[in-house]
Design a protein around this motif. Structure first.
Motif: not given
Length: 731
Positions: A204-223
């Motif tokens: 709580e109160g900490r930023p989301v890890k960059k690797v999680y954001i990168s995985v989601i963006v790749l999933a968006v392009l893949g979808s």
């Protein structure tokens, strides 16, 4: 400047940079911009921008609103989609026979019909945001209706796409249907749990890890690639994936904060401009049978959409002007429709003539609708003719005092409860408290307003404001029969929070709104821990628009814990600083209410100018009103002058301070700051007086007034809290 959305400016940029203007007059420009390589680069950027825009729109969309929405929004959204589609389909058949259109021309008309029947949630949300009515009653109805319409549109578009594939190959259509269902199931049972796991792994109160954001963006392009593979629209996958993202912090808000400024601020304007550049006016020939059929079909579709969007609000007794505004909002076209036509143009579904025509209709709609909605709907209209609501009026009628208290931070709760406790709630003079917990809307586009009834055993959406509810329910139990509490939660953009506050005060006929100061003091009451400029902006907006009196509570760290008046060891010392004017009279009326509690000692400090021409600066009628409010206390003071309790009558004291200017006023206030635990002052904004002369130049916070700003400044080393009161401005 003229009230049009930025979307119109982007369209105009496309007109001037496209075939209509720049290409005609600048030959070198045309060769550079429209050569093949540049077209490919621009097209790739545009497609990526639109894919990310739809994904983020899915992240922001709150699907739970489908189950919470009322019948008015449901019927408006449903009819706005279904009615033009059915009527347009009938018109399309008639036009096809009349103009003897071939199969390709019929397909073009069908595509235009389907696209123009849609009402897209992202488009409506952007329009309401530009018109600054996002959080109004009309705005909420428009958002709810557009979500319903958008969901129906996605379902019907998917079915239409499968039907088109069915015509070519039944086996391929069945395979596509299987893949669509499989993709949705994977998103629900694999992608969403994975993202929930990401949330659980983020402290709580900490930023989301960059690797999680990168995985989601790749999933968006893949979808997006998968959507194209099984013959759906390119953005079908990103939209479904966006809906699966847990809304709000930390993941949903992180994605929106990271990508929305770039997508909405840079990429989408490029996308809109490029889409408009591709529309060549020379391709438009209104004399052809396709153009005539197209024009008539669009006219029927738009009229049907407008009329059937108008009917549900009117049948639910909505004012006619508001119903018209909703009909215009539901008929609005924007970037989603542009993208649909752009993709259809590139894939040869529609020809250049049709593309140019529909882009012209979008351009016209983008100009007309904002002007129409601004003309028809004024969010300030609800305050018109509103009767006087303030503390003095409530006291004169011996009515229940209704107070709206606002909570922005957890530490506001104790300070607000302590203030309510010293306001002397009793069975003869009860108070009704409407607590509004304000939470910033991050990571989604739909504002939420929740009512938590303390009297109910089951609290809806309890987790949003659990600590606030528990604290105020305890306060209600401590003051059983004399204090009635209702808690509300408003989750909305910070720039619209003042609308939630004022609307609640209007609906509940409140006499006073209490908002917290934007600075947080340390426990010693001397240094400032943090400063929230957004909260200051909210407070200023409330003071400008409130339908009742407003008070700002400056808590200097005294209220870290809640302490009821009955449990106090010593009396609670309150000073009322009176200089004159409507705000001071309102503040004094509230202070008199406090004095009814035997545990409270109230001292009225009356500042009087020694300058002979003081009467010239204050209206004589104002002085008469001041004297009327002061009369009772001064008479009691005069009667007790020779007694043992000189200067006090019961728990009320009176002190007259003779000063000649602001410097002496400041010196006098500085000498008494340690003698009291709470100061009550009137705002007295823009009131000129010898009593404050010279202090105006040093005043930093206009919302506190001169005296309030002085008492709340770091120059005064005290732990005393300050309550700055402004009498109702709206009439």
């Amino acid at each position: 400047m003229i009230g049009l959305p930025m979307f119109v400016a982007e369209l105009l940029a496309g007109v001037f940079l496209g075939y209509g203007v720049a290409v005609k007059f600048i030959q070198k420009y045309a060769i550079t911009v429209f050569r093949l390589n540049n077209q490919d680069i621009i097209g790739t950027i545009s497609l990526f921008a639109y894919t990310m825009f739809i994904f983020l729109s899915g992240v922001k969309m709150d699907l739970s609103i489908v189950f919470r929405t009322g019948s008015k929004a449901f019927h408006t959204g449903s009819l706005a989609m279904v009615a033009p589609l059915l009527l347009g389909a009938g018109a399309q058949l008639l036009l096809s026979r009349h103009f003897q259109l071939n199969k390709q021309e019929n397909l073009q008309l069908m595509f235009v019909l389907t696209t123009h029947s849609l009402t897209s949630f992202p488009v409506v949300a952007c329009l309401l945001e530009d018109l600054k009515i996002f959080n109004s009653e009309l705005g909420r109805l428009g958002l709810s209706s557009s979500i319903i319409s958008d969901i129906l549109g996605v379902v019907l578009t998917t079915l239409a796409t499968l039907a088109k594939v069915w015509d070519k190959s039944i086996g391929l259509a069945i395979l596509d249907l299987f893949l669509v269902v499989a993709f949705v199931l994977v998103v629900i049972y694999v992608a969403r749990p994975t993202m929930m796991w990401m949330v659980s792994q983020t402290p709580e109160g900490r930023p989301v890890k960059k690797v999680y954001i990168s995985v989601i963006v790749l999933a968006v392009l893949g979808s997006a690639m998968l959507s194209d593979w099984y013959h759906m629209t390119l953005v079908f996958g990103p939209m479904i994936l966006g809906l699966a993202v847990p809304d709000g912090p930390p993941l949903g808000s992180a994605l929106v904060k990271k990508f929305d400024p770039m997508v909405s601020g840079v990429f989408m304007p490029i996308f809109v401009t490029i889409s408009m550049i591709k529309a060549n006016p020379e391709d438009l020939n209104l004399s052809t049978k396709v153009a005539k059929a197209n024009g008539l079909l669009v006219l029927v579709t738009v009229l049907a959409k407008f009329v059937f969007s108008l009917l549900p609000p009117m049948l639910s007794r909505m004012p006619f002007k508001d119903a018209l505004a909703i009909a215009f909002i539901m008929s609005y076209k924007g970037v989603v429709e542009m993208a649909s036509y752009g993709i259809a143009r590139d894939s040869k579904v529609i020809d250049l003539e049709v593309y140019c025509f529909v882009m012209a209709t979008i351009f016209v709609t983008a100009i007309i609708v904002p002007f129409a909605v601004r003309y028809l709907y004024d969010p300030m209209r609800k305050y018109a003719g509103y009767q006087k609501r303030n503390i003095m009026q409530s006291a004169a009628n011996d009515a229940e005092l209704r107070i709206v208290t606002c909570i922005n931070r957890p530490d506001n709760t104790a300070a607000m409860i302590n203030l309510l406790d010293v306001s002397c709630p009793n069975k003869e003079g009860p108070i009704a408290v409407y607590v509004l917990h304000l939470i910033e809307l991050v990571g989604r586009a739909t504002p939420v307003f929740i009512s938590h009834q303390l009297q109910k055993k089951t609290l809806s959406n309890y987790s949003y404001s659990e600590n606030v509810i528990l604290s105020f329910s305890h306060f209600q139990r401590e003051n059983h029969g004399s204090a009635y509490v209702n808690v509300f939660t408003a989750i909305s953009p910070t720039e619209y929070m003042h609308e939630d506050i004022c609307t609640l005060a209007l609906d509940k006929l409140a006499s006073l709104i209490v908002v917290p100061f934007h600075k947080k003091w340390s426990l010693d009451g001397i240094t400032i821990e943090s400063e929230d400029l957004t909260l200051r902006s909210i407070n200023c907006s409330v003071m400008e628009r409130a339908p009742c009196s407003v008070a700002i509570l400056v808590d200097r760290g005294q209220s870290e814990s809640v302490e009821s008046m009955a449990s106090r060891q010593a009396s609670y010392r309150v000073a009322m600083i009176f200089l004159g004017g409507s705000d001071d009279r309102e503040a004094l009326t509230f202070a008199k209410r406090m004095a009814k509690d035997s545990c409270i000692t109230l001292t009225l400090v009356h500042f009087v100018s020694t300058v002979a021409d003081q009467d010239r600066e204050i209206k004589q009628w104002e002085k008469v009103l001041d004297n009327e409010v002061l009369k009772e206390i001064i008479q009691n003071h005069n009667q007790d002058q020779d007694g043992a309790n000189a200067g006090h009558h019961g728990s009320v004291g009176y002190v007259r301070e003779m000063v000649k200017d602001g410097t002496e006023t400041a010196t006098s206030l500085r000498s008494m700051v340690d003698d009291y635990e709470l100061f009550i002052v009137g705002r007295r904004y823009k009131q000129q007086s010898n009593l404050t002369s010279g202090l105006d130049e040093w005043s930093e916070l206009r919302e506190l007034g001169v005296v309030g700003d002085l008492l709340a400044s770091t120059d005064f080393t005290t732990k005393a809290s300050v309550l700055i009161v402004q009498q109702q401005k709206t009439s």
